[in-house]
Structure formats: structure tokens, C-alpha cells
Motif scaffolding. Structure first.
Motif, mmCIF file in Angstrom:
data_model
loop_
_atom_site.group_PDB
_atom_site.id
_atom_site.type_symbol
_atom_site.label_atom_id
_atom_site.label_comp_id
_atom_site.label_asym_id
_atom_site.label_seq_id
_atom_site.Cartn_x
_atom_site.Cartn_y
_atom_site.Cartn_z
ATOM 1 N N LYS A 220 0.823 -1.203 0.000
ATOM 2 C CA LYS A 220 0.000 0.000 0.000
ATOM 3 C C LYS A 220 0.861 1.260 0.000
ATOM 4 O O LYS A 220 0.468 2.291 -0.531
ATOM 5 C CB LYS A 220 -0.932 -0.008 1.216
ATOM 6 C CG LYS A 220 -2.020 -1.079 1.151
ATOM 7 C CD LYS A 220 -2.947 -0.983 2.351
ATOM 8 C CE LYS A 220 -4.055 -2.031 2.268
ATOM 9 N NZ LYS A 220 -4.965 -1.957 3.438
ATOM 10 N N LYS A 221 2.031 1.182 0.622
ATOM 11 C CA LYS A 221 2.898 2.350 0.715
ATOM 12 C C LYS A 221 4.056 2.294 -0.278
ATOM 13 O O LYS A 221 4.855 3.212 -0.325
ATOM 14 C CB LYS A 221 3.455 2.467 2.138
ATOM 15 C CG LYS A 221 2.395 2.744 3.200
ATOM 16 C CD LYS A 221 3.030 2.903 4.569
ATOM 17 C CE LYS A 221 1.993 3.210 5.633
ATOM 18 N NZ LYS A 221 2.620 3.361 6.979
ATOM 19 N N ARG A 222 4.148 1.236 -1.044
ATOM 20 C CA ARG A 222 5.281 1.075 -1.951
ATOM 21 C C ARG A 222 5.217 2.111 -3.067
ATOM 22 O O ARG A 222 4.152 2.362 -3.637
ATOM 23 C CB ARG A 222 5.292 -0.327 -2.546
ATOM 24 C CG ARG A 222 6.602 -0.655 -3.235
ATOM 25 C CD ARG A 222 6.705 -2.110 -3.606
ATOM 26 N NE ARG A 222 8.061 -2.424 -4.025
ATOM 27 C CZ ARG A 222 9.011 -2.846 -3.220
ATOM 28 N NH1 ARG A 222 8.750 -3.016 -1.942
ATOM 29 N NH2 ARG A 222 10.219 -3.105 -3.668
ATOM 30 N N LEU A 223 6.347 2.706 -3.358
ATOM 31 C CA LEU A 223 6.432 3.725 -4.399
ATOM 32 C C LEU A 223 6.895 3.043 -5.682
ATOM 33 O O LEU A 223 8.092 2.897 -5.933
ATOM 34 C CB LEU A 223 7.398 4.831 -3.970
ATOM 35 C CG LEU A 223 7.051 5.525 -2.647
ATOM 36 C CD1 LEU A 223 8.127 6.529 -2.269
ATOM 37 C CD2 LEU A 223 5.687 6.206 -2.735
ATOM 38 N N TYR A 224 5.935 2.646 -6.491
ATOM 39 C CA TYR A 224 6.261 1.843 -7.666
ATOM 40 C C TYR A 224 7.059 2.632 -8.701
ATOM 41 O O TYR A 224 7.843 2.050 -9.456
ATOM 42 C CB TYR A 224 4.979 1.290 -8.287
ATOM 43 C CG TYR A 224 4.312 0.239 -7.428
ATOM 44 C CD1 TYR A 224 4.819 -1.062 -7.372
ATOM 45 C CD2 TYR A 224 3.194 0.545 -6.653
ATOM 46 C CE1 TYR A 224 4.227 -2.027 -6.578
ATOM 47 C CE2 TYR A 224 2.594 -0.414 -5.849
ATOM 48 C CZ TYR A 224 3.111 -1.698 -5.813
ATOM 49 O OH TYR A 224 2.529 -2.650 -5.018
#
Length: 208
Positions: free
Chosen positions: A4-8
Motif C-alpha cells: 500500500k505504501k510502496r512507491l512503484y
């Protein structure tokens, strides 16, 4: 970091930069560059020269900027002690194993000239470990700053960016008077440093 917080977009950026790193070092066996390479083409491809010049002007510094960004996040979530332990495990251990095991095997297999204790292309991890330790020390020396839960600072304005860019360019230019590009030295016999790139790499780490 959970999904949910991953910066793709940063994951994608890292993939692009890693691809450039691979292309850069593979090309050095065929392009107009110096140094020892186990497999080296006799005929040099001159067109790779401009690619090397443009690529090396930003790709490793971009890695340091991304690493600097995640360094802050990791420090805030773990605190100083756990952060340093994690850095030693993730950065220090692979560097140590590569320098003491893999490099000697390569030197023996390819009859390469003898070097000091060398970490080869893992100098990036070596520098990142030093920068991370410096960040922890800086946080310790800052009065009234908690280890975790700090608020996110605002983005710098254009004048600040311009001043930083000019200062970084000036410092880099002065350093390169004495340490030209690709002049590597060994601090304490095992820390592999190209001082020509240190101001830029450290500057981008701080920016991150």
C-alpha cells in the motif's frame, strides 16, 4: 515497505538505472575506456564514448539519491541501532564477502594484476554504508531531533536548487583539478574511492 505504501515509480526508476549500469559496464569491454577487463575486444567502438560520458554523469548519483530517500525512511522507522545493524547486514556483509572471496577468485582465474583489498564494483555499497553511518552521526548530533516520527520537510524552492547546483558544480570542478575522472585511490587500503565523483554522489545522497 508494504504494497500500500510502496512507491512503484521508484521501483521502475531503479530498474531503468540498473539497466544503464549493466549496459555501461558491459560496453566498457568494447568501448574507448581504460582499466582491466577479463574479456576485451581489440577493436574499440568509438560511438560508445559519448554514451559513457552522458551515462556516468548521472546514473550512479541517481542511485545515491534514491538510496538517500529510503535511508531517511528506514532510519525513522527503525531507529539508529536497528538501522545500523540492518545496513551492516545488507551492505557490509555482501561487500565483505565479495572483496575477500569473489575478487581473489577473479584475479586468479583471469591472471589479473594484483590490487589492494578490493571490492570491485561494489564500491557503491561501501560508499553507501559510509554515507548511512554519517547520516546516523548527523542525526545524533542534531539537538532536539527525535529518531522517529519526524515531520517531512517542505520542497526546496528554485533559488535553493540553483544555489545547490552551482555550489555542487564548483566543488566538483575544484576536486577534479587534483583527482581527474576515473582516478581511483584506496583509503586505508580497502575503501575504493574516485574523489572526482564523491561531491556529486554525496550531494545527491543528501538531496535524497
Amino acid at each position: 515497505m508494504n504494497d500500500k505504501k510502496r512507491l512503484y515509480y521508484l521501483d521502475n526508476l531503479r530498474v531503468v538505472v540498473i539497466t544503464l549500469v549493466i549496459a555501461h559496464h558491459v560496453g566498457q569491454a568494447y568501448g574507448p575506456t581504460g582499466g582491466f577487463w577479463p574479456i576485451q575486444e581489440a577493436e574499440r567502438a568509438a560511438w560508445l564514448g559519448p554514451f559513457f560520458t552522458v551515462n556516468r554523469s548521472f546514473f550512479m548519483s541517481l542511485f545515491f539519491m534514491i538510496s538517500g530517500y529510503f535511508t531517511v525512511m528506514s532510519f525513522r522507522s527503525k531507529g539508529a541501532k536497528d538501522f545500523l545493524n540492518d545496513r551492516l547486514l545488507r551492505l557490509g556483509l555482501p561487500t565483505l564477502v565479495f572483496g575477500l572471496v569473489m575478487i581473489p577468485i577473479q584475479l586468479f582465474a583471469f591472471s589479473a594484476p594484483a590490487f589492494p583489498v578490493d571490492v570491485g564494483h561494489l564500491w557503491f555499497l561501501e560508499h553507501l554504508l559510509i554515507f548511512s553511518a554519517g547520516y546516523v552521526l548527523w542525526q545524533r548530533l542534531r539537538p532536539g531531533r527525535p529518531e522517529t516520527g519526524q515531520t517531512q520537510p517542505g520542497l526546496p524552492g528554485y533559488p535553493t536548487i540553483l544555489v545547490c547546483a552551482l555550489a555542487l558544480a564548483a566543488v566538483t570542478g575544484v576536486v577534479r583539478i587534483w583527482y581527474p575522472i576515473d582516478k581511483w585511490v584506496y583509503l586505508l587500503g580497502f575503501i575504493r574511492v574516485a574523489f572526482a565523483d564523491v561531491p556529486r554522489d554525496l550531494g545527491f545522497f543528501i538531496i535524497g
